[in-house]
Design an enzyme around this catalytic site. Structure first.
Site, PDB file in Angstrom:
ATOM      1  N   ASP A  29       0.855  -1.188   0.000  1.00  0.00           N
ATOM      2  CA  ASP A  29       0.000   0.000   0.000  1.00  0.00           C
ATOM      3  C   ASP A  29       0.893   1.240   0.000  1.00  0.00           C
ATOM      4  OD1 ASP A  29      -3.205   0.575   1.024  1.00  0.00           O
ATOM      5  OD2 ASP A  29      -1.754   2.218   1.105  1.00  0.00           O
ATOM      6  N   GLY A  92     -15.298   4.116   3.365  1.00  0.00           N
ATOM      7  CA  GLY A  92     -14.123   4.869   2.903  1.00  0.00           C
ATOM      8  C   GLY A  92     -13.443   4.236   1.710  1.00  0.00           C
ATOM      9  N   HIS A  99     -10.294  -5.104  -3.379  1.00  0.00           N
ATOM     10  CA  HIS A  99      -8.952  -5.364  -2.839  1.00  0.00           C
ATOM     11  C   HIS A  99      -9.079  -5.779  -1.386  1.00  0.00           C
ATOM     12  CE1 HIS A  99      -9.900  -1.048  -2.583  1.00  0.00           C
ATOM     13  NE2 HIS A  99      -9.294  -1.071  -1.403  1.00  0.00           N
TER      14      HIS A  99
HETATM   15  P1  5GP Z   1      -9.659   1.554   0.201  1.00  0.00           P
HETATM   16  O1  5GP Z   1      -9.896   2.716   1.103  1.00  0.00           O
HETATM   17  O2  5GP Z   1     -10.214   1.768  -1.184  1.00  0.00           O
HETATM   18  O3  5GP Z   1     -10.050   0.249   0.809  1.00  0.00           O
HETATM   19  O4  5GP Z   1      -8.092   1.449   0.079  1.00  0.00           O
HETATM   20  C1  5GP Z   1      -7.372   1.813  -1.042  1.00  0.00           C
HETATM   21  C2  5GP Z   1      -5.916   1.736  -0.644  1.00  0.00           C
HETATM   22  O5  5GP Z   1      -5.156   1.873  -1.826  1.00  0.00           O
HETATM   23  C3  5GP Z   1      -5.468   2.849   0.325  1.00  0.00           C
HETATM   24  O6  5GP Z   1      -4.953   2.253   1.500  1.00  0.00           O
HETATM   25  C4  5GP Z   1      -4.418   3.613  -0.471  1.00  0.00           C
HETATM   26  O7  5GP Z   1      -3.343   4.019   0.323  1.00  0.00           O
HETATM   27  C5  5GP Z   1      -4.004   2.617  -1.541  1.00  0.00           C
HETATM   28  N1  5GP Z   1      -3.627   3.211  -2.806  1.00  0.00           N
HETATM   29  C6  5GP Z   1      -4.313   4.170  -3.501  1.00  0.00           C
HETATM   30  N2  5GP Z   1      -3.692   4.431  -4.665  1.00  0.00           N
HETATM   31  C7  5GP Z   1      -2.590   3.629  -4.705  1.00  0.00           C
HETATM   32  C8  5GP Z   1      -1.552   3.459  -5.671  1.00  0.00           C
HETATM   33  O8  5GP Z   1      -1.504   4.092  -6.721  1.00  0.00           O
HETATM   34  N3  5GP Z   1      -0.586   2.545  -5.375  1.00  0.00           N
HETATM   35  C9  5GP Z   1      -0.604   1.821  -4.215  1.00  0.00           C
HETATM   36  N4  5GP Z   1       0.404   0.950  -4.017  1.00  0.00           N
HETATM   37  N5  5GP Z   1      -1.580   1.953  -3.288  1.00  0.00           N
HETATM   38  C10 5GP Z   1      -2.554   2.838  -3.533  1.00  0.00           C
END
Ligand code: 5GP
Ligand code: ZN
Length: 111
Positions: A29, A92, A99
């Site tokens: 992440d 969120g 994922h």
């Molecule tokens: P969500 O809130 O959608 O469950 O989590 C998305 C996660 O993706 C977040 O923890 C964020 O830090 C991570 N994230 C967002 N964009 C990117 C990216 O471009 N690369 C990586 N490695 N992580 C990402």
């Protein structure tokens, strides 16, 4: 489709990939909230748990087996870890490609 996680899966965007097989990619992440914070994604684009279909049931079982394998190879299986899906806006969820967050490497508190 302009999906950043599809692009990571296709190596069109950079990421620190720590595991890959036929169906999944796992990578660090970009904004970790624990010493170990990986995202495990299916290569197939599925928007969220809300968008799962019956045909995805085997894939989802394999996703948990991949998580188990990654936790073991990353050395956190014995101490424990947390697996999290965010689903929709109240959770969120920021990235609309299903994922599984794999969190570990410290004692995790609910916050
Ligand atoms: P969500 O809130 O959608 O469950 O989590 C998305 C996660 O993706 C977040 O923890 C964020 O830090 C991570 N994230 C967002 N964009 C990117 C990216 O471009 N690369 C990586 N490695 N992580 C990402
Ligand atoms: Zn996608």
């Amino acid at each position: 489709m302009n999906c950043i996680f599809c692009q990571i899966a296709k190596k069109e965007l950079p990421a620190t990939i720590i595991y890959e097989d036929e169906s999944f990619v796992a990578f660090k992440d970009i904004n970790p909230i624990a010493p170990i914070h990986y995202l495990i994604i299916p290569k197939k684009h599925i928007t969220s748990i809300n968008h799962l279909e019956l045909q995805d049931k085997e894939l989802m079982g394999e996703l948990f087996l991949a998580a188990k394998k990654i936790a073991k190879t990353q050395g956190i299986a014995d101490n424990g870890y947390r697996l999290v899906f965010n689903v929709g806006k109240d959770s969120g969820q920021m990235v609309d490609h299903l994922h599984l967050h794999l969190l570990g490497g410290k004692k995790l508190l609910w916050s």
